[in-house]
Design an enzyme around this catalytic site. Structure first.
Site, short mmCIF file in Angstrom:
data_model
loop_
_atom_site.label_atom_id
_atom_site.label_comp_id
_atom_site.label_asym_id
_atom_site.label_seq_id
_atom_site.Cartn_x
_atom_site.Cartn_y
_atom_site.Cartn_z
N ARG A 234 -61.91 17.72 37.82
CA ARG A 234 -61.05 18.18 38.92
C ARG A 234 -61.22 17.20 40.08
O ARG A 234 -62.33 16.77 40.39
CB ARG A 234 -61.43 19.59 39.38
N ASP A 258 -58.44 10.85 36.22
CA ASP A 258 -57.26 11.52 35.67
C ASP A 258 -56.83 12.65 36.59
O ASP A 258 -55.82 13.30 36.35
CB ASP A 258 -57.59 12.06 34.27
N GLU A 263 -53.60 16.09 44.14
CA GLU A 263 -52.66 15.79 43.06
C GLU A 263 -51.45 16.72 43.04
O GLU A 263 -50.40 16.37 42.52
CB GLU A 263 -53.36 15.80 41.70
N HIS A 295 -53.28 13.42 35.36
CA HIS A 295 -53.77 14.66 34.72
C HIS A 295 -53.21 14.80 33.30
O HIS A 295 -52.56 15.78 32.96
CB HIS A 295 -53.39 15.88 35.57
P1 NAD Z 1 -67.21 24.39 30.17
O1 NAD Z 1 -67.19 25.66 30.95
O2 NAD Z 1 -67.38 24.44 28.69
O3 NAD Z 1 -68.35 23.42 30.74
C1 NAD Z 1 -68.60 23.25 32.10
C2 NAD Z 1 -70.08 22.97 32.25
O4 NAD Z 1 -70.34 22.70 33.63
C3 NAD Z 1 -70.97 24.15 31.85
O5 NAD Z 1 -72.00 23.71 30.97
C4 NAD Z 1 -71.53 24.65 33.18
O6 NAD Z 1 -72.84 25.19 33.06
C5 NAD Z 1 -71.54 23.36 33.98
N1 NAD Z 1 -71.62 23.59 35.42
C6 NAD Z 1 -71.14 24.65 36.14
N2 NAD Z 1 -71.47 24.49 37.43
C7 NAD Z 1 -72.17 23.34 37.53
C8 NAD Z 1 -72.78 22.65 38.60
N3 NAD Z 1 -72.76 23.15 39.84
N4 NAD Z 1 -73.43 21.50 38.33
C9 NAD Z 1 -73.49 21.01 37.07
N5 NAD Z 1 -72.92 21.62 36.00
C10 NAD Z 1 -72.28 22.77 36.24
O7 NAD Z 1 -65.88 23.64 30.57
P2 NAD Z 1 -65.13 22.47 29.76
O8 NAD Z 1 -64.17 23.07 28.80
O9 NAD Z 1 -66.14 21.49 29.29
O10 NAD Z 1 -64.26 21.82 30.94
C11 NAD Z 1 -64.88 21.16 32.03
C12 NAD Z 1 -63.85 20.92 33.11
O11 NAD Z 1 -62.88 19.97 32.64
C13 NAD Z 1 -63.01 22.16 33.47
O12 NAD Z 1 -63.66 22.94 34.46
C14 NAD Z 1 -61.73 21.57 33.99
O13 NAD Z 1 -61.82 21.45 35.40
C15 NAD Z 1 -61.70 20.17 33.39
N6 NAD Z 1 -60.55 19.96 32.48
C16 NAD Z 1 -59.72 18.90 32.73
C17 NAD Z 1 -58.64 18.64 31.87
C18 NAD Z 1 -57.71 17.48 32.08
O14 NAD Z 1 -56.64 17.43 31.46
N7 NAD Z 1 -58.05 16.49 32.89
C19 NAD Z 1 -58.42 19.52 30.79
C20 NAD Z 1 -59.30 20.56 30.56
C21 NAD Z 1 -60.37 20.79 31.41
#
Ligand code: NAD
Length: 330
Positions: A234, A258, A263, A295
């Protein structure tokens, strides 16, 4: 259910219609983003469907609730754009797609890294212009380098696994460490250690109040000079102005993003004939060692199918709960 589907593109409609064949909801596609000014478009719809840049803040939610919305189905994983507490107070349920294709995002992050390190974006243009020189295109072997993964959830784990395959040493930071990361050869460290040691840093944690501007001026001062920073998570995880200073001082060696803090004003639209007013964004585009994509990390056919199928199933299941046909699972 009657569902107002906000911020839709042709590919959303195609995949949602295909998935809806098994569910029979009434889907009405709306092009605008949800926000305070557009919330009334949802009047009379008991469900709405949102994507990453729709904003369901407190005032928007109040308008939605007053007009009969009971359910918000997010067709994405992140939920930073919804005021969850306010939604709970107003009795609006939220469903989302926690995992549609973590491979899509992790693979895209690797793509940004390889492109930046080996300057493939520059080589592509040079060769098209008949310039076959190599000056300025040297990268470094990833094999043996240290990669820092911040957030070792679904996407972070896959990214770590791929980078392990490249022969990298993997460091991780997560508020909730999990053994799977260590099983694939990763080592958890605290953030200062990761910042100091990693040649590559990739962000995979969600945007929360704690992670907002995680990559700040102070963090950039601690990182290993010349680091390649990748953000597919994000935009607001990164303080963009601080990163620009980091790029100018060469503390940051390259940046692949990305996602971008502002955005919502830009991405997913064709602005190629417009004068973009965001000077911070335009400054980023001026760097030869920065790649910005709009994105698109999630954007594979596999992911679009999974998003549509899960969203429609979520709506069907939520409708049964709202109608009292099945008990709420706590
Ligand atoms: P997920 O929930 O499986 O993993 C997120 C991880 O971050 C977890 O292990 C959690 O414990 C950790 N976390 C939470 N707070 C934290 C902190 N303060 N410090 C460090 N780690 C912390 O999520 P995911 O499916 O792996 O997705 C991750 C992120 O990717 C999503 O939150 C979303 O914002 C982003 N995303 C982007 C796209 C894109 O197209 N660019 C698509 C999907 C997801």
């Amino acid at each position: 259910m009657r569902v107002a589907v906000f911020s839709t593109k042709p590919y959303d409609c195609r995949h949602m219609d295909a998935a809806n064949a098994q569910h029979g909801h009434e889907l009405v596609y709306l092009k605008p983003l949800l926000g305070q000014d557009t919330a009334t478009l949802a009047a009379g719809f008991s469900a709405i469907c949102l994507f990453v840049n729709d904003v369901a803040d407190a005032r928007t939610l109040e308008t939605l609730a007053a007009n009969g919305t009971k359910l918000i189905a997010l067709r994405c994983a992140g939920f930073n754009n919804v005021d969850l507490q306010k939604a709970a107070e107003l009795g609006i349920s939220i469903v989302r797609v926690p995992a549609y294709s973590p491979y899509a995002v992790a693979e895209f992050a690797v793509g940004l890294l390889l492109t930046l390190n080996r300057k493939i974006h520059k080589a592509y243009n040079r060769v098209r212009e008949g310039n076959f020189t190599l000056d300025g295109l040297a990268g470094f072997d990833l094999h043996g380098r240290t990669v820092g993964v911040i957030g070792t959830g679904k996407i972070g784990l896959i990214f770590a696994e791929i980078m392990r395959g490249f022969g990298c040493r993997i460091l991780g930071y997560d508020m909730y460490p999990q053994t799977k990361f260590e099983d694939l050869g990763g080592q958890y460290v605290q953030l200062p250690e990761l910042f100091k040691t990693a040649d590559v840093i990739s962000l995979h944690c969600p945007l929360t109040p704690e992670t907002r501007h995680l990559i700040s001026e102070e963090a950039i001062a601690q990182i290993k000079p010349g680091v390649i920073l990748i953000n597919t998570s994000r935009g607001a995880l990164v303080d963009t102005e601080a990163v620009i200073e980091g790029l100018k001082s060469r503390q940051i060696g390259a940046l692949g993003m990305d996602v971008y803090e502002q955005e919502a004003n830009l991405f997913f639209e064709d602005l190629s004939c417009e004068i973009i007013q965001d000077d911070v964004f335009e400054r980023l585009l001026m760097f030869p060692n920065v790649i910005v994509t709009g994105h698109q990390a999630f954007f594979t056919e596999d992911a679009l199918i999974n998003i549509a199928e899960t969203t429609l199933l979520n709506i069907t299941n939520a409708e049964k709960i709202l109608n009292g046909e099945v008990p709420v699972e706590v």
